[in-house]
Design a protein around this motif. Structure first.
Motif, PDB file in Angstrom:
ATOM      1  N   LYS A   2       0.836  -1.197   0.000  1.00  0.00           N
ATOM      2  CA  LYS A   2       0.000   0.000   0.000  1.00  0.00           C
ATOM      3  C   LYS A   2       0.872   1.248   0.000  1.00  0.00           C
ATOM      4  O   LYS A   2       1.934   1.279   0.610  1.00  0.00           O
ATOM      5  N   ASP A  20       5.199   4.413   1.707  1.00  0.00           N
ATOM      6  CA  ASP A  20       4.630   3.071   1.695  1.00  0.00           C
ATOM      7  C   ASP A  20       3.858   2.850   2.998  1.00  0.00           C
ATOM      8  O   ASP A  20       3.783   3.743   3.842  1.00  0.00           O
ATOM      9  N   GLU A  21       3.288   1.670   3.154  1.00  0.00           N
ATOM     10  CA  GLU A  21       2.441   1.387   4.317  1.00  0.00           C
ATOM     11  C   GLU A  21       3.194   1.413   5.638  1.00  0.00           C
ATOM     12  O   GLU A  21       2.587   1.495   6.703  1.00  0.00           O
ATOM     13  N   ALA A 119      -4.755  -3.491  -8.726  1.00  0.00           N
ATOM     14  CA  ALA A 119      -4.633  -2.481  -7.667  1.00  0.00           C
ATOM     15  C   ALA A 119      -6.019  -2.004  -7.251  1.00  0.00           C
ATOM     16  O   ALA A 119      -6.940  -1.965  -8.064  1.00  0.00           O
ATOM     17  N   TRP A 125      -9.581   3.060   4.033  1.00  0.00           N
ATOM     18  CA  TRP A 125      -8.702   2.555   5.077  1.00  0.00           C
ATOM     19  C   TRP A 125      -7.681   3.577   5.549  1.00  0.00           C
ATOM     20  O   TRP A 125      -6.714   3.253   6.212  1.00  0.00           O
ATOM     21  N   GLY A 133      -5.278   5.821  -0.766  1.00  0.00           N
ATOM     22  CA  GLY A 133      -4.308   4.749  -0.803  1.00  0.00           C
ATOM     23  C   GLY A 133      -4.350   4.016  -2.129  1.00  0.00           C
ATOM     24  O   GLY A 133      -5.400   3.878  -2.745  1.00  0.00           O
ATOM     25  N   ASP A 135      -3.364   0.364  -3.230  1.00  0.00           N
ATOM     26  CA  ASP A 135      -2.982  -0.963  -2.758  1.00  0.00           C
ATOM     27  C   ASP A 135      -2.701  -1.838  -3.974  1.00  0.00           C
ATOM     28  O   ASP A 135      -3.613  -2.217  -4.706  1.00  0.00           O
TER      29      ASP A 135
END
Length: 167
Positions: A2, A20-21, A119, A125, A133, A135
Protein backbone atom coordinates in the motif's frame (compact mmCIF):
# COMPACT_ATOMS: atom_id res chain seq x y z
CA UNK A 1 1.87 -3.17 -0.92
CA UNK A 2 0.00 0.00 0.00
CA UNK A 3 1.03 3.56 -0.78
CA UNK A 4 -0.28 6.85 0.61
CA UNK A 5 -0.87 9.44 -2.14
CA UNK A 6 -1.79 13.09 -1.64
CA UNK A 7 -5.06 13.97 -3.35
CA UNK A 8 -3.99 17.06 -5.30
CA UNK A 9 -1.01 15.38 -6.91
CA UNK A 10 -0.76 17.50 -10.05
CA UNK A 11 -0.11 20.83 -8.37
CA UNK A 12 2.31 22.93 -10.41
CA UNK A 13 5.75 23.00 -8.84
CA UNK A 14 4.64 20.70 -6.02
CA UNK A 15 7.23 18.24 -4.75
CA UNK A 16 6.38 15.70 -2.06
CA UNK A 17 6.90 12.11 -1.00
CA UNK A 18 4.56 9.15 -1.47
CA UNK A 19 5.08 6.81 1.47
CA UNK A 20 4.63 3.07 1.69
CA UNK A 21 2.44 1.39 4.32
CA UNK A 22 5.34 1.45 6.80
CA UNK A 23 5.86 5.21 6.49
CA UNK A 24 9.02 4.90 4.37
CA UNK A 25 9.60 7.29 1.48
CA UNK A 26 8.85 5.28 -1.67
CA UNK A 27 8.45 7.81 -4.50
CA UNK A 28 9.19 11.50 -4.93
CA UNK A 29 6.64 13.47 -6.92
CA UNK A 30 8.37 16.24 -8.85
CA UNK A 31 5.80 18.70 -10.21
CA UNK A 32 7.36 20.55 -13.12
CA UNK A 33 7.11 24.33 -13.16
CA UNK A 34 7.05 26.54 -16.22
CA UNK A 35 5.50 23.94 -18.50
CA UNK A 36 2.57 24.70 -20.79
CA UNK A 37 0.99 21.31 -20.27
CA UNK A 38 0.40 19.33 -17.10
CA UNK A 39 3.32 17.10 -16.30
CA UNK A 40 5.04 15.51 -13.36
CA UNK A 41 7.76 12.98 -12.67
CA UNK A 42 7.61 10.08 -10.26
CA UNK A 43 11.12 9.38 -8.93
CA UNK A 44 12.60 6.68 -6.72
CA UNK A 45 14.21 7.70 -3.39
CA UNK A 46 17.60 8.07 -5.15
CA UNK A 47 16.14 10.65 -7.54
CA UNK A 48 15.94 8.48 -10.69
CA UNK A 49 12.89 9.22 -12.86
CA UNK A 50 10.64 6.14 -13.03
CA UNK A 51 7.54 7.58 -14.70
CA UNK A 52 6.55 10.84 -16.35
CA UNK A 53 2.88 11.77 -16.80
CA UNK A 54 1.74 14.26 -19.44
CA UNK A 55 -1.69 15.57 -20.35
CA UNK A 56 -2.28 15.10 -24.08
CA UNK A 57 -3.12 18.40 -25.71
CA UNK A 58 -5.42 18.97 -28.66
CA UNK A 59 -7.16 15.59 -28.72
CA UNK A 60 -10.84 14.97 -29.36
CA UNK A 61 -11.14 13.18 -26.05
CA UNK A 62 -9.02 13.98 -23.03
CA UNK A 63 -6.16 11.56 -22.56
CA UNK A 64 -2.95 11.35 -20.58
CA UNK A 65 0.27 9.59 -21.46
CA UNK A 66 2.55 7.73 -19.12
CA UNK A 67 6.18 7.57 -20.20
CA UNK A 68 9.20 5.64 -19.00
CA UNK A 69 12.71 6.50 -20.11
CA UNK A 70 11.44 9.11 -22.56
CA UNK A 71 9.25 6.60 -24.39
CA UNK A 72 5.49 6.12 -24.21
CA UNK A 73 4.44 3.34 -21.85
CA UNK A 74 0.65 3.82 -21.77
CA UNK A 75 -2.24 6.06 -22.75
CA UNK A 76 -5.14 6.59 -20.35
CA UNK A 77 -8.57 7.73 -21.53
CA UNK A 78 -12.24 7.34 -20.79
CA UNK A 79 -13.86 4.34 -22.41
CA UNK A 80 -15.91 5.47 -25.37
CA UNK A 81 -18.82 3.06 -24.99
CA UNK A 82 -19.45 2.20 -21.38
CA UNK A 83 -22.61 1.69 -19.39
CA UNK A 84 -20.61 2.75 -16.35
CA UNK A 85 -19.97 6.48 -16.16
CA UNK A 86 -16.61 6.00 -14.44
CA UNK A 87 -14.87 3.53 -16.71
CA UNK A 88 -11.41 4.19 -18.15
CA UNK A 89 -9.07 2.28 -20.43
CA UNK A 90 -5.30 2.05 -20.15
CA UNK A 91 -3.63 0.94 -23.34
CA UNK A 92 -0.02 -0.15 -22.87
CA UNK A 93 2.35 0.14 -25.83
CA UNK A 94 2.62 -3.66 -26.04
CA UNK A 95 -1.14 -3.81 -26.77
CA UNK A 96 -2.19 -4.88 -23.28
CA UNK A 97 -5.39 -3.21 -22.10
CA UNK A 98 -6.19 -2.51 -18.46
CA UNK A 99 -9.64 -1.52 -17.20
CA UNK A 100 -10.26 1.05 -14.48
CA UNK A 101 -13.73 1.26 -12.97
CA UNK A 102 -15.51 2.40 -9.85
CA UNK A 103 -16.24 5.70 -8.16
CA UNK A 104 -13.25 7.68 -9.41
CA UNK A 105 -14.12 11.01 -7.80
CA UNK A 106 -14.78 9.25 -4.48
CA UNK A 107 -11.37 7.52 -4.75
CA UNK A 108 -12.95 4.06 -4.69
CA UNK A 109 -11.95 2.13 -7.82
CA UNK A 110 -9.89 -0.77 -9.15
CA UNK A 111 -7.37 -1.40 -11.93
CA UNK A 112 -7.90 -4.78 -13.60
CA UNK A 113 -6.37 -6.91 -16.33
CA UNK A 114 -8.72 -9.48 -17.87
CA UNK A 115 -10.99 -9.37 -14.81
CA UNK A 116 -8.16 -9.83 -12.32
CA UNK A 117 -7.50 -6.98 -9.87
CA UNK A 118 -4.03 -5.42 -10.01
CA UNK A 119 -4.63 -2.48 -7.67
CA UNK A 120 -7.36 -1.10 -5.42
CA UNK A 121 -7.55 2.64 -4.86
CA UNK A 122 -9.40 3.71 -1.73
CA UNK A 123 -9.83 6.36 0.94
CA UNK A 124 -11.69 4.01 3.27
CA UNK A 125 -8.70 2.56 5.08
CA UNK A 126 -7.00 5.94 5.67
CA UNK A 127 -7.53 8.54 8.34
CA UNK A 128 -5.34 11.22 6.78
CA UNK A 129 -7.32 14.00 5.06
CA UNK A 130 -6.70 14.82 1.41
CA UNK A 131 -5.08 11.44 0.73
CA UNK A 132 -5.98 8.11 -0.78
CA UNK A 133 -4.31 4.75 -0.80
CA UNK A 134 -3.07 2.70 -3.73
CA UNK A 135 -2.98 -0.96 -2.76
CA UNK A 136 -1.02 -2.95 -5.35
CA UNK A 137 -2.47 -6.42 -4.83
CA UNK A 138 -0.59 -8.35 -7.54
CA UNK A 139 3.08 -8.98 -6.89
CA UNK A 140 4.02 -8.63 -10.55
CA UNK A 141 2.19 -5.29 -10.95
CA UNK A 142 4.49 -2.26 -11.16
CA UNK A 143 3.67 0.06 -8.20
CA UNK A 144 4.87 3.20 -10.01
CA UNK A 145 2.63 2.39 -12.99
CA UNK A 146 -0.39 1.70 -10.74
CA UNK A 147 0.11 5.05 -8.97
CA UNK A 148 0.46 6.82 -12.32
CA UNK A 149 -2.75 5.20 -13.62
CA UNK A 150 -4.63 6.27 -10.48
CA UNK A 151 -3.40 9.85 -10.85
CA UNK A 152 -4.37 9.97 -14.53
CA UNK A 153 -7.92 8.66 -14.15
CA UNK A 154 -8.60 10.95 -11.20
CA UNK A 155 -7.36 13.97 -13.15
CA UNK A 156 -9.38 13.01 -16.24
CA UNK A 157 -12.55 12.53 -14.13
CA UNK A 158 -12.00 15.89 -12.42
CA UNK A 159 -11.53 17.64 -15.78
CA UNK A 160 -14.74 16.06 -17.07
CA UNK A 161 -16.60 17.23 -13.95
CA UNK A 162 -15.25 20.80 -14.41
CA UNK A 163 -16.39 20.92 -18.03
CA UNK A 164 -19.55 18.88 -17.51
CA UNK A 165 -20.92 16.13 -19.72
CA UNK A 166 -21.78 17.14 -23.25
CA UNK A 167 -19.83 20.46 -23.10
Amino acid sequence: MKFLVRDRLLGIGDDYWIEDENGRKAFLVDGKMMRIKETFELKDPAGRVLIEIRAKMFTLRDAMTIERGGEALATVKKKRFSLLRNHYRVLLVDGTELDVSGKILDREFVVEYEGEMLAHISRRWLRVRETYGVDVVREEADPSLMIAIAVCVIRLAEKEREVGPGD
